[in-house]
Design an enzyme around this catalytic site. Structure first.
Site, PDB file in Angstrom:
ATOM      1  N   THR A 184     -41.542 -33.675 -12.162  1.00 26.01           N
ATOM      2  CA  THR A 184     -41.399 -32.504 -11.290  1.00 26.01           C
ATOM      3  C   THR A 184     -41.734 -32.973  -9.878  1.00 26.01           C
ATOM      4  O   THR A 184     -42.465 -33.950  -9.704  1.00 26.01           O
ATOM      5  CB  THR A 184     -42.375 -31.384 -11.682  1.00 26.01           C
ATOM      6  N   GLU A 330     -39.512 -28.628 -16.934  1.00 24.91           N
ATOM      7  CA  GLU A 330     -40.307 -28.532 -18.175  1.00 24.91           C
ATOM      8  C   GLU A 330     -39.530 -27.862 -19.301  1.00 24.91           C
ATOM      9  O   GLU A 330     -40.001 -27.777 -20.429  1.00 24.91           O
ATOM     10  CB  GLU A 330     -41.583 -27.723 -17.909  1.00 24.91           C
TER      11      GLU A 330
HETATM   12  P1  ADP Z   1     -39.671 -28.128  -9.112  1.00 21.70           P
HETATM   13  O1  ADP Z   1     -40.483 -27.168  -9.947  1.00 21.70           O
HETATM   14  O2  ADP Z   1     -40.133 -29.524  -9.141  1.00 21.70           O
HETATM   15  O3  ADP Z   1     -39.318 -27.594  -7.756  1.00 21.70           O
HETATM   16  P2  ADP Z   1     -37.492 -27.527 -10.864  1.00 21.70           P
HETATM   17  O4  ADP Z   1     -36.100 -27.913 -10.717  1.00 21.70           O
HETATM   18  O5  ADP Z   1     -38.129 -27.738 -12.164  1.00 21.70           O
HETATM   19  O6  ADP Z   1     -38.244 -28.311  -9.784  1.00 21.70           O
HETATM   20  O7  ADP Z   1     -37.639 -26.057 -10.339  1.00 21.70           O
HETATM   21  C1  ADP Z   1     -37.835 -25.003 -11.201  1.00 21.70           C
HETATM   22  C2  ADP Z   1     -38.075 -23.775 -10.411  1.00 21.70           C
HETATM   23  O8  ADP Z   1     -36.940 -23.449  -9.603  1.00 21.70           O
HETATM   24  C3  ADP Z   1     -38.268 -22.553 -11.292  1.00 21.70           C
HETATM   25  O9  ADP Z   1     -39.571 -22.451 -11.782  1.00 21.70           O
HETATM   26  C4  ADP Z   1     -37.899 -21.431 -10.334  1.00 21.70           C
HETATM   27  O10 ADP Z   1     -38.974 -21.115  -9.487  1.00 21.70           O
HETATM   28  C5  ADP Z   1     -36.790 -22.050  -9.506  1.00 21.70           C
HETATM   29  N1  ADP Z   1     -35.483 -21.640 -10.053  1.00 21.70           N
HETATM   30  C6  ADP Z   1     -34.693 -22.299 -10.916  1.00 21.70           C
HETATM   31  N2  ADP Z   1     -33.568 -21.610 -11.165  1.00 21.70           N
HETATM   32  C7  ADP Z   1     -33.653 -20.459 -10.463  1.00 21.70           C
HETATM   33  C8  ADP Z   1     -32.813 -19.308 -10.304  1.00 21.70           C
HETATM   34  N3  ADP Z   1     -31.630 -19.191 -10.911  1.00 21.70           N
HETATM   35  N4  ADP Z   1     -33.255 -18.323  -9.496  1.00 21.70           N
HETATM   36  C9  ADP Z   1     -34.445 -18.408  -8.864  1.00 21.70           C
HETATM   37  N5  ADP Z   1     -35.266 -19.459  -8.963  1.00 21.70           N
HETATM   38  C10 ADP Z   1     -34.890 -20.475  -9.747  1.00 21.70           C
END
Ligand code: ADP
Length: 541
Positions: A184, A330
């Site tokens: 992450t 995750e």
């Molecule tokens: P990081 O947590 O390292 O930034 P991730 O790709 O795992 O990278 O990000 C996940 C987060 O991105 C989610 O927990 C959420 O907050 C946000 N997220 C993912 N998809 C969406 C979506 N369709 N709409 C809003 N937020 C989103």
């Protein structure tokens, strides 16, 4: 005695199926050394076996970790399969991370060898001296394009695999064998490693191809624009070969609207997936060039909320249905999906239907979900009550890789860090991140909703809202605004914009006009940095 066969769910079984059943289907890539490379899954998996022989020849063994710094293309696809099916771990690394994060995760992941795209050789040349455990580098190119590099023990990919035959005996793997590793981006503290297994990957793959999710079929041509270093490209590099969909990969041209448009039209793309930024780039190109994208019938937006303009413009101007996915590293990443709607929703009046389609969607089978309050009490699914989202299921993390802290709560649920409400139809709507929600007088204010409201103002280019300590209310929202070039607005005009659009007590307490806002390496607003930057801020009396 188990009454049914306990066949192991491995990526190797997926690969063997794809080669035998979908072997003639094409894989098309843009790479740094070839504007349009094409071959078939059959060709790909023969080269995967050559590469597997090469991995053993350079001394790699089962359980070892092999890193990639690479874009979406056929060589990256070959590495994915050769490494995981050899019982090793394919550690995909985001080259946009800050140098100290890259150093941390290469060392924490115990990467033994690194495969690197031509375009990222300079990045690794500046960093290899802080990676003492790395034994060598493979530059993903042919002999003609092999650069003169200062990387120690550097090999040319094509020369390396050319030395080996396409005969290889794949090891029998237990389905819980680790297959891939992804960190992450670590908005708080060090990045954390998420180790996927063959089983989690396969189950996620089955779930993702269902008709109400990606709905992937042998009749499709898929263009994954989400990078393969970001949660396995949302699994499309597994689900396309599994179903027999043709796979088209844009290489380093991921953010280029013109390349995407050309690929869509020339390769007859039917389905694609990416973050909002790439869709905005494509829309911008389409608008300026007057081009169309006739073959594309649906696309998935994920990683961040889908702005209305993406949903509306693609649908009304280009005939493309915009679907949304929510998930995270995750979760492999799939959690919820907003595609085909049940009749109760599709029969709603247009404005209400659009609102539903802009939510993050319904949990896919395999993902159990709940929203809880500050006392961990489950909240009702009434579309209003917002709480912390917790999940569990077979493709959700159990334990961060080599991590001292606690990954799950005491009841075995994973807390996602997102705040959401869920409505009576099961549609989840993200309202904030747990650490960004503004706690004002015992109630929660959504920073995301305030930011969305602010950016809808025609003179606003970007906005951030953070909760700052307040003597009476515990926290109040502070709005930071970047105006569009050449525009001006007063504080009163900006704050007045919120009236009637959000609850009165949600209206930001103060507004500051700024030139820049800090972002994380993955391009998201860094609220942590904003709060640090304004630590000395005090409310006007
Ligand atoms: P990081 O947590 O390292 O930034 P991730 O790709 O795992 O990278 O990000 C996940 C987060 O991105 C989610 O927990 C959420 O907050 C946000 N997220 C993912 N998809 C969406 C979506 N369709 N709409 C809003 N937020 C989103």
């Amino acid at each position: 005695m188990i009454p049914m066969m306990n066949s192991q769910l491995t990526i190797t079984s997926l690969m063997k199926h794809a080669e035998q059943i979908n072997g003639a289907v094409e894989v098309v890539s843009v790479t740094a050394d070839n504007p349009r490379h094409r071959y078939t899954y059959r060709d790909a998996f023969a080269r995967v076996r050559q590469l597997a022989n090469a991995l053993s020849a350079i001394g790699l063994e089962q359980g070892d970790t092999v890193a990639t710094f690479a874009w979406n293309d056929y060589r990256h696809l070959e590495i994915y399969y050769a490494v995981s099916c050899s019982g090793m771990v394919c550690h995909t690394i985001n080259p946009r991370l800050f140098p100290e994060q890259i150093e941390y995760i290469v060392n924490h992941g115990r990467d033994k060898w690194i495969f690197v795209d031509l375009t990222m050789v300079p990045l690794l040349e500046s960093l290899h001296h802080v990676m003492p455990e790395v034994k060598g580098f493979v530059v993903m190119t042919d002999q003609a394009h092999m650069p003169d590099t200062s990387l120690p023990n550097a090999h040319c990919y094509e020369a390396l695999i050319a030395e080996h035959t396409a005969e290889f005996e794949w090891p029998d793997l237990d389905e819980n064998t680790p297959s891939a590793l992804c960190y992450t981006s670590g908005t708080t503290g060090n990045p954390k490693g998420v180790m996927y297994t063959h089983r989690s990957t396969l189950l996620h793959c089955y779930a993702s191809i269902a008709p109400d999710v990606f709905g992937l079929s042998v009749t499709d041509v898929a263009l994954p624009i989400v990078p393969m270093f970001h949660v396995n490209g949302w699994g499309l590099v597994y689900s396309a070969p599994m179903t027999g969909a043709k796979l088209v990969m844009p290489g380093p041209k991921m953010g280029c609207g013109e390349t995407l448009c050309t690929l869509i039209n020339e390769e007859k793309i039917t389905v694609s997936a990416g973050v909002p930024t790439v869709w905005l780039a494509l829309l911008d190109y389409l608008k300026k060039s007057g081009s169309t994208i006739e073959s594309l019938n649906r696309l998935t937006v994920g990683g961040a909320a889908c702005p209305f303009v993406i949903y509306d413009d693609f649908r009304t101007k280009y005939g493309v249905d915009v679907q949304q996915g929510w998930g995270m590293t995750e979760m492999n990443p799939l959690g919820t999906f907003n595609g085909n709607a049940p009749e109760t929703v599709s029969a709603l009046p247009a404005d209400q239907y659009d609102k539903m389609r802009l939510k993050q969607g319904r949990p896919v089978f395999g993902v159990e979900m709940k929203i809880v309050d500050a006392d961990n009490k489950a909240l009702p699914w009434d579309g209003i009550s917002a709480g912390a989202v917790k999940v569990r299921g077979p493709w959700i993390i159990n334990e961060y890789y080599n991590y001292d802290g606690q990954t799950l709560d005491d009841d075995g649920w994973f807390e996602t860090g997102d705040v959401a409400c869920i409505d009576e139809y099961g549609y989840m709507q993200i309202t904030d991140r747990v650490k960004d929600v503004i706690k004002s007088g015992g109630e929660w204010i959504s920073s995301i909703e305030l930011e969305n409201c602010a950016v809808n103002h025609p003179k606003v280019a970007e906005a951030a809202v953070v909760g700052m300590p307040h003597p009476t209310w515990s926290e109040r929202p502070l709005l930071l605004v970047i105006l569009q070039e050449g525009e001006s607005l007063t504080r009163e005009e900006m704050l007045g914009w919120f009236e009637g659009k959000v609850a009165k007590w949600w209206i930001p307490e103060e507004c500051l006009f700024v030139d820049t806002l800090p972002h994380t390496a993955t391009g998201k607003l860094s609220k942590k940095d904003i709060r640090a930057q304004y630590a000395d801020f005090s409310w006007p009396s």
